[in-house]
Design a protein around this motif. Structure first.
Motif, short mmCIF file in Angstrom:
data_model
loop_
_atom_site.label_atom_id
_atom_site.label_comp_id
_atom_site.label_asym_id
_atom_site.label_seq_id
_atom_site.Cartn_x
_atom_site.Cartn_y
_atom_site.Cartn_z
N ALA A 274 -131.70 -46.70 -68.08
CA ALA A 274 -130.38 -47.10 -68.57
C ALA A 274 -130.37 -47.22 -70.09
CB ALA A 274 -129.96 -48.42 -67.93
N ALA A 275 -131.44 -47.75 -70.66
CA ALA A 275 -131.52 -47.88 -72.11
C ALA A 275 -131.54 -46.51 -72.78
CB ALA A 275 -132.75 -48.69 -72.50
N LEU A 276 -132.26 -45.56 -72.18
CA LEU A 276 -132.30 -44.21 -72.72
C LEU A 276 -130.93 -43.53 -72.64
CD1 LEU A 276 -135.69 -43.16 -71.14
CD2 LEU A 276 -135.26 -43.43 -73.59
N ALA A 277 -130.23 -43.75 -71.53
CA ALA A 277 -128.92 -43.13 -71.36
C ALA A 277 -127.93 -43.63 -72.42
CB ALA A 277 -128.38 -43.41 -69.96
N ARG A 278 -128.03 -44.90 -72.77
CA ARG A 278 -127.12 -45.45 -73.79
C ARG A 278 -127.36 -44.79 -75.15
NH1 ARG A 278 -128.05 -50.35 -70.91
NH2 ARG A 278 -129.75 -50.96 -72.31
N LEU A 279 -128.57 -44.28 -75.38
CA LEU A 279 -128.90 -43.61 -76.64
C LEU A 279 -128.71 -42.10 -76.56
CD1 LEU A 279 -132.17 -45.56 -77.53
CD2 LEU A 279 -129.98 -45.72 -78.73
N GLY A 280 -128.22 -41.62 -75.43
CA GLY A 280 -128.09 -40.18 -75.25
C GLY A 280 -129.41 -39.48 -75.05
N LEU A 281 -130.42 -40.22 -74.56
CA LEU A 281 -131.76 -39.67 -74.37
C LEU A 281 -132.10 -39.48 -72.90
CD1 LEU A 281 -133.71 -41.68 -77.10
CD2 LEU A 281 -132.71 -39.40 -77.27
N ASP A 282 -131.10 -39.48 -72.04
CA ASP A 282 -131.34 -39.14 -70.65
C ASP A 282 -131.64 -37.64 -70.57
OD1 ASP A 282 -128.39 -37.90 -69.68
OD2 ASP A 282 -128.36 -39.31 -71.35
N PRO A 283 -132.44 -37.21 -69.59
CA PRO A 283 -132.86 -35.81 -69.55
C PRO A 283 -131.72 -34.79 -69.56
CG PRO A 283 -134.29 -37.11 -68.17
CD PRO A 283 -133.19 -38.03 -68.62
N PRO A 284 -130.65 -34.93 -68.78
CA PRO A 284 -129.59 -33.91 -68.86
C PRO A 284 -128.96 -33.80 -70.25
CG PRO A 284 -129.39 -35.17 -66.82
CD PRO A 284 -130.41 -35.88 -67.66
N SER A 285 -128.76 -34.94 -70.91
CA SER A 285 -128.18 -34.90 -72.26
C SER A 285 -129.13 -34.22 -73.24
CB SER A 285 -127.86 -36.31 -72.74
OG SER A 285 -126.85 -36.91 -71.95
N LEU A 286 -130.39 -34.51 -73.13
CA LEU A 286 -131.38 -33.87 -74.00
C LEU A 286 -131.38 -32.36 -73.82
CD1 LEU A 286 -134.34 -36.39 -73.65
CD2 LEU A 286 -133.05 -35.92 -75.73
N ALA A 287 -131.33 -31.92 -72.56
CA ALA A 287 -131.37 -30.47 -72.29
C ALA A 287 -130.10 -29.77 -72.77
CB ALA A 287 -131.58 -30.24 -70.80
N ARG A 288 -128.96 -30.45 -72.70
CA ARG A 288 -127.73 -29.83 -73.20
C ARG A 288 -127.80 -29.61 -74.71
NH1 ARG A 288 -125.18 -33.14 -69.27
NH2 ARG A 288 -124.89 -34.83 -70.79
N SER A 299 -140.80 -44.24 -65.07
CA SER A 299 -140.16 -45.56 -64.98
C SER A 299 -140.99 -46.44 -64.07
CB SER A 299 -138.72 -45.44 -64.45
OG SER A 299 -138.72 -44.89 -63.14
N ALA A 300 -140.72 -47.73 -64.11
CA ALA A 300 -141.48 -48.64 -63.25
C ALA A 300 -141.01 -48.57 -61.81
CB ALA A 300 -141.35 -50.07 -63.78
N TRP A 301 -139.69 -48.61 -61.62
CA TRP A 301 -139.15 -48.79 -60.27
C TRP A 301 -138.42 -47.56 -59.74
CZ3 TRP A 301 -141.15 -53.06 -58.32
CH2 TRP A 301 -141.52 -54.08 -59.20
N GLY A 302 -138.25 -46.52 -60.54
CA GLY A 302 -137.57 -45.33 -60.08
C GLY A 302 -136.16 -45.22 -60.60
N MET A 303 -135.58 -44.04 -60.48
CA MET A 303 -134.26 -43.77 -61.04
C MET A 303 -133.16 -44.52 -60.29
SD MET A 303 -135.12 -41.98 -63.54
CE MET A 303 -133.48 -41.58 -64.13
N ASP A 304 -133.45 -45.05 -59.12
CA ASP A 304 -132.46 -45.85 -58.40
C ASP A 304 -132.31 -47.24 -59.01
OD1 ASP A 304 -132.01 -43.78 -56.65
OD2 ASP A 304 -133.40 -44.54 -55.12
N HIS A 305 -133.19 -47.59 -59.95
CA HIS A 305 -133.15 -48.92 -60.58
C HIS A 305 -133.19 -48.74 -62.10
CE1 HIS A 305 -133.88 -50.79 -56.65
NE2 HIS A 305 -134.74 -49.81 -56.46
N PRO A 306 -132.15 -48.11 -62.67
CA PRO A 306 -132.21 -47.71 -64.08
C PRO A 306 -132.24 -48.88 -65.07
CG PRO A 306 -130.01 -47.37 -63.20
CD PRO A 306 -130.89 -47.72 -62.04
N GLN A 307 -131.77 -50.06 -64.65
CA GLN A 307 -131.73 -51.20 -65.57
C GLN A 307 -133.00 -52.04 -65.53
OE1 GLN A 307 -129.49 -51.92 -67.74
NE2 GLN A 307 -127.48 -51.18 -67.11
N ARG A 308 -133.86 -51.78 -64.57
CA ARG A 308 -134.94 -52.71 -64.29
C ARG A 308 -136.21 -52.36 -65.05
NH1 ARG A 308 -137.53 -54.33 -58.39
NH2 ARG A 308 -138.29 -56.38 -59.07
#
Length: 435
Positions: A274-288, A299-308
């Motif tokens: 979630a922190a990466l997505a707020r910076l535009g550093l999520d993988p789909p945004s990076l690839a675009r 991640s520690a807990w997986g993509m189903d737990h983006p804030q954790r």
């Protein structure tokens, strides 16, 4: 077939590796001396073996003792002859009114959150924390600590159904996330250093991500670790995993950072999704923005737990591993190494190496991700022993390297991958943010 060989064979096939190589591994996995009830040694052997195969070497050359030493590198680490304290006083297991919790307070901001959540002063020590938790239920303690920015989880029984569901997903989840032309000219390495010419932007901390990028540097990649200004890394932690990498401090929202992304072949992400997505550093945004990029995400807990947020020790506690490894049936225990972290790092390094070859021939932008919780589910599905084997005393002398780092004399574990040697770490934050 041993559990380690079965895991290596399955994942190597999933990565698109040459199946003919597997026929040469019929002798099985070496016994890695990491004694535990769960198959820690088999997991370690398979994880390092996959990185070794991806590097073009044969796992038969791996030294089980060297692997064990690499997984326990903090035990042989010295800085100017002194072993650093690797666990802070507020990290550990604590008894509550109805069970146990596990906390992680190695970073100052997490220790501050822990104290605040328990309404303790800034100088509160381990005894104060113990007393504060004794009268709270685990749920009450975790809620108050988490709300204040600290990290705590319940020490829980394993959930076989949940682990089985996780094992139905890929250990290394690889997805295409964009189109791009093949880049045969970039992958110019030799058999000695297969990733020469590859640029890796390292946005990771602690152990798992840095082990991945340290392994890529070991194979010849130009790795630049970028940390945000104002969030220092413990010196020992960086020196234990920073081998062969350059290190710089830079705001991820800056134009210079975007220039670094434009020149990168690989980005390795280790912060909360979630922190990466707020910076535009999520993988789909990076690839675009940067077609042809390979993004590896841990991640520690997986993509189903983006804030954790989480760490190896917390995942061990919540997944059931800590109770399985209990020394007496009451107190929680732990694996003989931060094995979820180290294994995730080697697994991601193997996937990145294979995806670089795939990109050279097919093109495309690619995303590979795993989590410590997914690695824990894999480990919990492997065969177990009723009791751990006896600890094996290893002579550290053949398995350590010495480096000067600035004015510091550093002793660290040598690489688990056979036939390679580390270059010295750079001091944290000492390099310019450029390729």
């Amino acid at each position: 077939m041993s559990a380690g060989l079965a895991l290596l064979s399955r994942v190597w096939t999933e990565l698109g590796g040459d199946p003919r190589i597997l026929g040469e591994l019929a002798s099985g996995a070496g016994e890695v001396p990491l004694p535990s009830r769960v198959a820690t040694g088999d997991l370690a052997w398979a994880s390092v073996g996959l990185a070794t195969l991806a590097a073009g070497r044969h796992p038969s050359a791996m030294d089980p003792a060297r692997i064990a030493m690499a997984y326990r590198s903090e035990r042989v680490l010295t800085i100017d002859g002194t072993a650093p304290p690797v666990w802070a006083a507020l990290s550990g297991f604590w008894r509550t009114a109805d069970g146990w919790i596990r906390t992680h307070g190695n970073y100052p901001h997490h220790a501050t959150g822990l104290r605040a959540g328990l309404r303790l002063g800034s100088t509160a020590d381990a005894d104060d924390v113990r007393d504060a938790l004794a009268g709270r239920t685990s749920a009450e303690a975790i809620e108050s600590i988490s709300a204040a920015g600290g990290l705590a989880v319940a020490v829980s029984d394993e959930d076989p159904a949940a682990d089985a569901r996780l094992r139905q997903t890929a250990l290394l989840d690889i997805r295409p996330i964009g189109t791009a032309d093949p880049r045969r000219d970039v992958l110019s390495g030799s058999s000695s250093y297969p990733l020469t010419g590859i640029r890796v932007l390292d946005l990771t901390r602690v152990i798992a991500g840095p082990v991945c990028t340290r392994t890529l540097a070991l194979l010849g990649a130009d790795v630049l670790r970028v940390d945000p200004p104002g969030l220092p890394e413990p010196e020992w932690q960086h020196l234990d995993t920073g081998h062969g990498k350059r290190s710089t401090l830079l705001d991820a929202r800056s134009a210079r950072f975007e220039d670094l992304l434009a020149g990168a072949d690989v980005v390795v992400l280790g912060y909360r999704p979630a922190a990466l997505a707020r910076l535009g550093l999520d993988p789909p945004s990076l690839a675009r923005r940067h077609p042809g990029l390979i993004v590896a995400q841990l991640s520690a807990w997986g993509m189903d737990h983006p804030q954790r947020a989480g760490f190896d020790s917390l995942v061990q506690a919540e997944s059931g591993i800590a109770l399985i490894e209990s020394p007496d049936g009451d107190r929680p225990g732990a694996l003989p190494a931060q094995a979820l972290d180290h294994s995730a790092g080697y697994l991601l390094a193997a996937a990145v190496t294979m995806l670089l070859r795939r990109r050279a021939h097919e093109g495309g932008s690619w995303w590979v991700q795993t989590s410590l919780r997914r690695v824990a589910a894999e480990l919990l599905g492997m065969p177990r022993r009723a009791e751990p084997d006896d600890e094996v005393a290893l002579d550290p002398a053949p398995h350590v390297a010495r480096f000067p780092v600035g004015d510091t004399e550093l002793v660290t574990a040598r690489p688990a991958l056979p036939g390679f040697e580390f270059a010295a770490p750079h001091p944290w934050g000492a390099d310019q943010p450029r390729w």
